[in-house]
Scaffold this motif. Structure first.
Motif, PDB file in Angstrom:
ATOM      1  N   GLY A   1       0.979  -1.057  -0.060  1.00 29.48           N
ATOM      2  CA  GLY A   1       0.351   0.027   0.346  1.00 29.48           C
ATOM      3  C   GLY A   1       0.756   1.310  -0.180  1.00 29.48           C
ATOM      4  N   VAL A   2       1.949   1.375   0.644  1.00 30.12           N
ATOM      5  CA  VAL A   2       2.906   2.329   1.224  1.00 30.12           C
ATOM      6  C   VAL A   2       3.585   2.115  -0.507  1.00 30.12           C
ATOM      7  CG1 VAL A   2       5.012   3.323   2.055  1.00 30.12           C
ATOM      8  CG2 VAL A   2       3.470   1.948   3.387  1.00 30.12           C
ATOM      9  N   ALA A   3       4.180   1.514  -1.431  1.00 27.68           N
ATOM     10  CA  ALA A   3       4.711   1.253  -2.332  1.00 27.68           C
ATOM     11  C   ALA A   3       3.818   2.022  -3.922  1.00 27.68           C
ATOM     12  CB  ALA A   3       5.221   0.442  -2.591  1.00 27.68           C
ATOM     13  N   GLU A   4       2.372   2.114  -3.446  1.00 28.43           N
ATOM     14  CA  GLU A   4       1.660   2.003  -4.300  1.00 28.43           C
ATOM     15  C   GLU A   4       1.293   3.713  -4.172  1.00 28.43           C
ATOM     16  OE1 GLU A   4      -2.378   0.782  -4.199  1.00 28.43           O
ATOM     17  OE2 GLU A   4      -2.653   2.481  -5.528  1.00 28.43           O
ATOM     18  N   LEU A   5       0.978   4.418  -3.093  1.00 30.68           N
ATOM     19  CA  LEU A   5       1.228   5.074  -2.907  1.00 30.68           C
ATOM     20  C   LEU A   5       2.095   6.543  -3.683  1.00 30.68           C
ATOM     21  CD1 LEU A   5       0.119   6.448   0.420  1.00 30.68           C
ATOM     22  CD2 LEU A   5      -1.480   6.793  -1.866  1.00 30.68           C
ATOM     23  N   ALA A   6       3.517   5.661  -3.481  1.00 32.03           N
ATOM     24  CA  ALA A   6       4.690   5.720  -3.909  1.00 32.03           C
ATOM     25  C   ALA A   6       4.582   6.284  -5.051  1.00 32.03           C
ATOM     26  CB  ALA A   6       5.750   5.942  -3.542  1.00 32.03           C
ATOM     27  N   GLY A   7       4.272   5.164  -5.701  1.00 26.79           N
ATOM     28  CA  GLY A   7       4.054   5.471  -7.191  1.00 26.79           C
ATOM     29  C   GLY A   7       2.787   6.249  -7.496  1.00 26.79           C
ATOM     30  N   ARG A   8       2.321   6.209  -7.584  1.00 23.23           N
ATOM     31  CA  ARG A   8       1.208   7.789  -7.686  1.00 23.23           C
ATOM     32  C   ARG A   8       1.286   9.080  -8.419  1.00 23.23           C
ATOM     33  NH1 ARG A   8      -4.866   6.652  -4.314  1.00 23.23           N
ATOM     34  NH2 ARG A   8      -4.189   4.604  -4.106  1.00 23.23           N
ATOM     35  N   ASP A   9       0.941   9.052  -9.531  1.00 28.05           N
ATOM     36  CA  ASP A   9       2.082  10.325 -10.369  1.00 28.05           C
ATOM     37  C   ASP A   9       1.422  11.398 -10.788  1.00 28.05           C
ATOM     38  OD1 ASP A   9      -0.069   9.560 -11.560  1.00 28.05           O
ATOM     39  OD2 ASP A   9       0.854   9.349 -13.103  1.00 28.05           O
ATOM     40  N   ASP A  10       0.716  11.816  -9.537  1.00 29.47           N
ATOM     41  CA  ASP A  10      -0.440  12.872  -9.345  1.00 29.47           C
ATOM     42  C   ASP A  10      -0.178  13.969  -7.814  1.00 29.47           C
ATOM     43  OD1 ASP A  10      -1.615  11.135  -7.128  1.00 29.47           O
ATOM     44  OD2 ASP A  10      -3.622  12.478  -7.785  1.00 29.47           O
ATOM     45  N   ALA A  11       1.297  13.224  -7.624  1.00 27.10           N
ATOM     46  CA  ALA A  11       2.662  14.533  -6.907  1.00 27.10           C
ATOM     47  C   ALA A  11       3.108  14.695  -7.410  1.00 27.10           C
ATOM     48  CB  ALA A  11       2.465  13.585  -5.283  1.00 27.10           C
TER      49      ALA A  11
END
Ligand code: MG
Length: 382
Positions: A82-92
């Protein structure tokens, strides 16, 4: 336009400081994602205060508590995945990785894959996977902004300079709580004594690393990958006041230093506002109050850990990753009072001598090292 932030490790020392920076520069930043290990109540408070889109918590058992606390509007992810998924999101725009230890590697890799700007406090990412991360960054255009105070200092000193003008990087170290302790007393150092750092208020792991000086060893490896400079040209100098955060010596003999009070908010803010500088709401440095700056040679007899880090760099390949995981396990065993302070270096040295080194470890191989070396050290010492 506000910069959109993801903050990993938001309930830890770096995360809390980062959110203080954000509070004081409200018009500049918007926090979109937060992640933490286990402190779900604190995470929920932060999520509601900053009205984030999603949160992640490593401990999957805390999912329901966290969900109930943040309400339906905020998405909840769990586990390391879950943490890794957030890290990979491209809207930040910027990901601040304030996770402690080798668990920070995967989120850094994901953010690098996504081509993001990574404000890196998790030095273990680079110690474990420096080559891998650099390769990914070349491909995706991702960028690393150092948050570690020494590397932030070097980054600031290098602004406007060419790398070919650099003679060496000089990392300063406070020397920790045992700087003047005689060598025969090291065996009996207690956890409590080791957790009492004279200058910096930090998390437990980095505080023990500062007491053994392994923190500086890890920072040498971090500098090697961040600034692409041979390890023979990275120096360590003991500077007990922690006012000079590091220096760069140039070919012509000129030395540039960056100074400030030991407060992590400064390097965090610099990475988040770069290339701009912004006002600060907290105490600033008054050189009349600082008065004295002193410097000493590090003593690798009493503190063998930094020498082990140099050795791991020389060995190359997966050796720094092995060193890092062995250190992490040994530090945990020391915190559990299962081994002595002096055993930390002995345990790391033993592991370095006994394991096979992989030339260019893949991400999967790094994860295997994390699991295997942790078990190896535990089995041997408990
Ligand atoms: Mg540091």
């Amino acid at each position: 336009m506000k910069k959109i932030l993801t903050i990993l490790g938001s309930t830890g020392s770096i995360g809390v400081n980062a959110l203080n920076v954000v509070r004081s520069l409200e018009s500049k930043f918007q926090v979109r994602y937060l992640a933490a290990g286990t402190q779900w109540e604190k995470l929920a408070q932060q999520a509601l205060e900053f009205r984030v889109k999603a949160v992640a918590i490593v401990d999957e058992n805390l999912k329901e508590e966290l969900k109930n606390a943040v309400g339906k509007e905020i998405e909840v992810l769990t586990g390391r995945e879950g943490v890794a998924e957030l890290a990979g999101r491209d809207d930040a725009d910027i990901l601040l990785n304030g996770i402690v230890g080798s668990a920070g590697l995967e989120p850094t890799v994901r953010a690098a894959e996504a081509g993001r700007i990574i404000a890196l406090s998790n030095k273990e990412s680079l110690v474990m996977g420096g080559l891998l991360i650099n390769r990914i960054m070349e491909r995706t255009g991702a960028q690393l902004y150092p948050v570690d105070s020494e590397h932030s200092a070097i980054w600031q000193c290098l602004t406007g300079e060419k790398m070919e003008s650099v003679k060496k990087l000089i990392l300063t170290a406070s020397g920790g709580p045992f700087r003047t302790k005689p060598i025969n007393e090291f065996e009996n150092i207690s956890v409590k004594e080791a957790l009492a750092h004279p200058n910096w208020k930090m998390g437990k792991k980095v505080t023990i690393d500062s007491a053994t000086l392994m923190n500086k060893g890890l920072e040498v490896i971090e500098a090697y990958w961040l600034f692409n400079i041979p390890h023979e040209r990275i120096d360590i100098v003991i500077h007990p006041q922690s006012i000079i955060h590091s220096m760069v010596e140039f070919k012509d003999g000129s030395i540039k230093a960056q100074l400030g009070l030991p407060d992590m908010k400064l390097p965090i803010q610099y990475a988040l506002t770069y290339p701009e500088r912004e006002d600060v709401a907290w105490e600033q440095t008054d050189m009349r109050e600082v008065k004295t700056l002193t410097f000493e040679e590090p003593d690798f007899k009493r503190f063998p850990c930094p020498a082990l880090a140099f050795k791991a760099l020389e060995m190359g390949g997966s050796a720094p990753a092995v060193l890092n995981v062995a250190n992490e396990s040994a530090v945990n065993l020391f915190l559990e009072e299962k081994i002595k302070f002096t055993d930390i270096a002995i345990a790391i040295d033993k592991v370095l001598q006994s394991v096979e080194i992989i030339n260019e470890p893949s991400f999967e191989e790094l994860l295997e090292i994390e699991t295997n070396i942790t078990e190896l050290v535990r089995d041997e010492w408990t």
